[in-house]
Structures are given as C-alpha cells and as structure tokens.
Design an enzyme around this catalytic site. Structure first.
Site, short mmCIF file in Angstrom:
data_model
loop_
_atom_site.label_atom_id
_atom_site.label_comp_id
_atom_site.label_asym_id
_atom_site.label_seq_id
_atom_site.Cartn_x
_atom_site.Cartn_y
_atom_site.Cartn_z
N GLU A 1 45.22 12.02 53.43
CA GLU A 1 45.81 12.07 52.08
C GLU A 1 47.30 11.70 52.10
O GLU A 1 48.12 12.35 51.44
CB GLU A 1 45.58 13.45 51.45
CG GLU A 1 44.10 13.75 51.25
CD GLU A 1 43.83 15.05 50.54
OE1 GLU A 1 42.86 15.13 49.76
OE2 GLU A 1 44.58 16.03 50.75
N GLU B 1 35.64 13.37 50.95
CA GLU B 1 35.64 14.80 50.65
C GLU B 1 35.02 15.01 49.28
O GLU B 1 35.69 14.92 48.25
CB GLU B 1 37.05 15.39 50.69
CG GLU B 1 37.69 15.39 52.06
CD GLU B 1 39.03 16.12 52.10
OE1 GLU B 1 39.34 16.83 51.11
OE2 GLU B 1 39.77 15.96 53.09
#
Length: 602
Positions: free
Chosen positions: A157, A234
């Site tokens: 991320e 995710e």
C-alpha cells in the site's frame, strides 16, 4: 520445476490459472496449528495461501535474526506445498497488517534523523542487511526452484504513503539481485491517487478493498499500464477490533457473498483475512485519526475461519460459492482440536512491581529521560524514576511529549493516570498536525519524594504518515513546577520470558490476599489439567495488563472491551500444573479467573 507467468491472465506451466487465495499469518498462529489452518483453507476451495513476513518479528535487535520455531516461515511454506497450495509472500520492509509499527523494527527509530520507506541511504542500508539474510531463504521456495511461491510483493500500500518510485525500484532490483525470479506485485486501494502512485513499471498492480468489487475492478483497470489479470489482493471480508469499541466488528454476510462470487466467477482474489489469529505478546498495532485506538489481542477479523480455528457461517458460504465454479476437495483434518472450560481458579501469590524492579531490570541512568527506543527497548512498559530535591515539593507536572499511557506515583502511591491527548502539552506525536493543548497535572507531594512514571507502549501505529513519530515513552522532558527535571533512572520492562523467569525465581512474592498492593503487580495462579485443550481466559473483575501462560505472553487485556476473554491454544498448555501470571496495572483485581470453551465480546 514449474513456471508461473503474468500476462493478460495468470499462467502456470503455460496453462491459464485462477488464483483463489486466503491470508494466514504464520506469526499469529502457534506452529502446531499451521497444518490445521492450511488444511481448512484447502477444504474451503482455495488453491493459494498468502502471508506477510514481518521484519520486526525476525530481527528484533539489529543483527539478531530469529528463524526457528514460531518464526520458521519456511516450514509454514513446506506444509502448504505438501497440501498442494501455492503461496503469495509479502516480505516488504513495511506490511501494515495491524502489526506493531507495520512490521518495521522499532530500533530504526533510535537512529537520529531516520526516514522510512523512501530512498534514504541509512534506511536502505538496514533493509539491504535484512534482505541479504531473508531473501536467500525464500529463493528455494519459488515455484521455478521446486517450491510453491508464485508471487512476491514489493511494498505494501505504498501509494497511500509516498511517491518515491526509486525506492520501489531499489526493492525490486535488490530482490532480483538476491535471486527472486517469480513475478512481483504491488497492492493499493483503488481510491484517489493511491493505486497509480503505488505502481511500478512492468509489475502487476493489485487492489485492496472489501465491497463494490465490480466497480473497484473498473477503477483499477482504467489505471493499469497494460492488460493485466485483475486481482483483489485484500478482499476485506471482515475487519479488526480496537480496545474501546462498543462491540465486535462484523461484516454483512449477504454483501460478502455477492462480492466474493463476482470475483470467484471471473477474477482473482485473496481473502484478507481467511484466518486472522491472535496478536500474541505486545505485537498489536494501532491507528490514530482523532484519537489513539490500539488493536485488541484477538485478530479474529470476523474471518471465515475463527480465531480458534472453528468453521463459521462465512466459511461454509464461501465454500459453496467456490463449489459452483471449481471442484472442492473434502479434506480430512489431521489435527485433533478440543475446546474446554477448565473452570475457576484463584490466585496464590502476588508481587508488587516496585519491590521487584531490580530483580527484573537493571536501571539505566541518564541526566534526561530516554525514549523507549533510546533505552534499547521495543515493546512493553518502561518505568522512569526521579528524586525531587530535599527541599522541593511538587505542585504541577507537565509532560512535554509522552506516549502512550502513563501512570504517575509518589513514593509508590498513585497520583494519576493519563492516556493519549491527556498526557502532553503538545500531544504525543502520533498525528503531527493534530496536537492539542494537554493537561497540567496539579498534585501535591512531600519534599524530596521519589516520583515514578510507568509508561506503556500500547502498540505503534501501523498505517499512515506518522510512522517516524512512533517513539514511545517520555520524549523531550518533564516539567516539574515549571522547570525541567533532570536525573533519571530507567527500568526497561519488556516483560519477556527472561524477565518473567527472573521474577519467578528471585522475586518477592506475598501470599497474603488481605494485604495485596494496589500498585501495578503480578499475580500467580496454577491451572491443573488432565490434558491440554483450547480454552479462553475470562478476565472479568480485572482492570488492565497482560497475561503469561507458562512464561508465554498471550497478550493484553483491558476491561474497556470489547474483547472479554483471551484465547489460549492447547499447545501452550501441558498436562499437570500450568503456571499463569497476570500483570495488572490499575489496582483492579479479582480473586480469581475462569476458563471457558467459547470466546466473549461485548
């Protein structure tokens, strides 16, 4: 040997393959249960397992690498391969994962001027030192080397954090140099600038989200450099909990099913989390937006597989969805797991913290207060001690900067407790642009009194732009009566197995319950059982602290909830007498604890 390629789709040995994966963090599961959790992943219909590798879990001190037992991720990968599961590994220096400092080792913060997650030479040097040991362990587990790793993530991320492409390229090139040959991926949320900012040329970008999957894939596709397979790295089918939440977080299963089926039908998905597990010890992370919210010991995540390995409604629902599109095996679970209520036990002895400081830790002297990191400590508690001048009384105390929670004592008598923004004049540095005017603590002490400040690290923030502001303990100084106080002793209370063992063997224990101290103290119990089984320790009647089972720290407890019981896997217990120690800091103690077969939340 096999090949795995990323083109417009994923290809295994030249044949198109769909990835249906689930996240299991080996570091949140006792190793005796790795096989059980992986078997249940395969039984649900997944063909791949995903895991992070936390840097701070494997190099807690600079140059001190730990790879055995609970940290033997190679054995975890071996078991997965035996079961026919492929693996996605995310070994980046930063992992987030609701884990202490997002996996970055706290000792980095002891280095003046340290800059994280960018092309800053001192930081890159430490990353390189770590990777030179870690990456060679991953190389033989790659699918083109006879193993089962098919994808490796470069950073996690990153688009939320920064835009230093040279840093991402450095990680890419370093891993290639050290022998990584399988394809790389990045993963970012598809919102705002994050998805595009976190990409790297010729690396597969994947997305992180938990709903509206069709829409999110559309947003991702529009920002991709070329035609790539669409994958949700995710799929948040649940969420984590923080101390102070009014209730346990749960997803809406009906919505989960719609989104999950959309992906299973035509795309690629990794369920985050398939099995959450437990934040054992002091390794939970925290978040900081309007206030500090440390994560609970349970990392159940409302996942398809519960914290203790039980199959949930979500598990069966997801399995039925996968069965619509793929053949799903019926796996015989090889690990026998029982859940037992062992009843109630009373504590036998107590040990006052102040009476046992020298038994557990050697004092470190300094003119000014050291942060936890400067004192050489990562997690747990640190106690600061200072003496007033013989003719000086205290009327006011101000902490210039302190994190996260402090209890103040005068000659072993509690003065006050402060948490987060209550502590400091300038805030505690968790969220640099959100400082608030802190509290001036008005108190009265005797002349020449000894002052103690017990500071707890509740878990460093694991997400956002304040990673470099996560130094714990007292920073800058303490103002007493308007001037800085100098002359300090520091007791580092990491409460590791060595300290608990030292307390057991050489501590001052009191077996009289009528005169028990209200100071922070340790309480000893004995649980006698005929055979180990999974169980839950209910801490009703107790305030705040942590609990040790046969020397192993099973995690924090806090009466503010929502978690009400701590999970104890059977492998941590033994037939006969089990030694339990509770460290409680608030002076709120019951006479007993009770063991149940089920978890409990608010």
């Amino acid at each position: 040997m096999h090949t795995f390629e990323v083109k417009e789709n994923f290809y295994l040995d030249g044949k198109k393959i769909q990835l249906i994966s689930g996240s299991i963090h080996y570091f949140r599961v006792v190793p005796e249960y790795w096989r059980d959790r992986l078997e249940k992943l395969k039984n649900m219909g997944c063909n791949t397992v995903e895991t992070y590798i936390p840097w701070n879990f494997h190099e807690p001190k600079k140059g001190e690498f730990l790879w055995e037992g609970w940290r033997n991720f190679e054995e975890f990968l071996n078991i997965a391969q035996e079961l026919g599961l492929y693996a996605i590994v995310r070994p980046s220096p930063y992992i987030c994962a609701e884990w202490e400092l997002g996996g970055l080792p706290a000792w980095l913060l002891a280095i003046p001027g340290m800059k994280l997650r960018c092309n800053y030479e001192p930081y890159l040097k430490h990353v390189s030192d770590y990777y030179n040991v870690l990456i060679p362990k991953l190389v033989p587990h790659q699918i083109d080397h006879g193993g089962n790793i098919i994808l490796i993530q470069i950073e996690n991320e990153y688009g939320y954090f920064g835009n230093d492409k040279s840093y991402l390229q450095y990680l890419n090139d370093l891993m290639r140099k050290l022998g990584i040959t399988v394809p790389f991926v990045t993963s970012d949320g598809p919102w705002g600038a994050a998805f595009k900012t976190g990409q790297l040329d010729e690396v597969l970008p994947t997305g992180n989200f938990g709903s509206s999957c069709q829409k999110q894939f559309g947003v991702m596709k529009a920002q991709m450099q070329k035609e790539y397979p669409l994958m949700c790295m995710e799929f948040w089918a649940g969420w984590f909990d923080a101390w102070g939440n009014k209730f346990k977080r749960k997803s809406i299963l009906k919505m989960n099913k719609v989104d999950f089926e959309y992906m299973v039908k035509d795309h690629n998905v990794n369920i985050y989390m398939f099995h959450g597990g437990t934040n054992f010890g002091f390794m939970n992370g925290s978040n900081y937006y309007a206030k500090l919210t440390p994560d609970t010991t349970s990392y159940d995540y409302d996942a398809p597989l519960a914290e203790d390995g039980r199959l949930t409604k979500k598990y069966y629902a997801f399995r039925e969805i996968i069965k619509k599109y793929h053949e799903v095996p019926d796996v015989d679970f090889s690990t026998k797991i029982e859940y037992k209520a062992f009843g109630k036990i009373e504590w036998e002895e107590s040990a006052d913290l102040f009476e046992n400081l020298e038994v557990m830790a050697q004092a470190k002297d300094s003119v000014y207060p050291l942060t936890m990191e400067e004192a050489g400590q990562n997690t747990g508690y640190i106690l600061y001690r200072t003496d007033l001048q013989p003719n000086e009384k205290t009327s006011e105390i101000i902490f210039e900067q302190c994190a996260d929670r402090v209890q103040a004592f005068e000659d072993n008598k509690k003065l006050f407790t402060a948490f987060d923004k209550e502590i400091c004049r300038e805030g505690h540095g968790m969220w640099p642009f959100n400082y608030t005017e802190g509290k001036k603590w008005k108190i009265k002490t005797d002349a020449g009194a000894t002052l103690d400040f017990l500071v707890e690290n509740l878990g460093r923030v694991n997400f956002g732009h304040s990673l470099e502001d996560q130094r714990k303990g007292i920073q800058k100084g303490v103002l007493i009566n308007g001037h800085r106080q100098f002359g300090w002793k520091h007791y580092c209370l990491s409460l590791d197995e060595n300290q608990i063992d030292a307390l057991n063997k050489g501590g001052i224990w009191n077996n009289t319950t009528s005169t028990v101290t209200t100071n922070p103290a340790f309480f000893k119990f004995t649980l006698k059982i005929e055979s180990p089984a999974d169980t839950y320790l209910d801490f009703t009647g107790w305030g705040k602290g942590c609990i040790f089972i046969n020397g192993f720290n099973i995690g924090r407890f806090w009466d503010k909830g929502p978690q009400r019981r701590l999970y104890i896997p059977a492998p941590l217990l033994k037939t006969g007498n089990n030694k339990i120690i509770i460290f409680e800091t608030e002076g709120k103690r019951g006479k007993s604890v009770e063991f149940f077969a089920e978890p409990k939340f608010k």
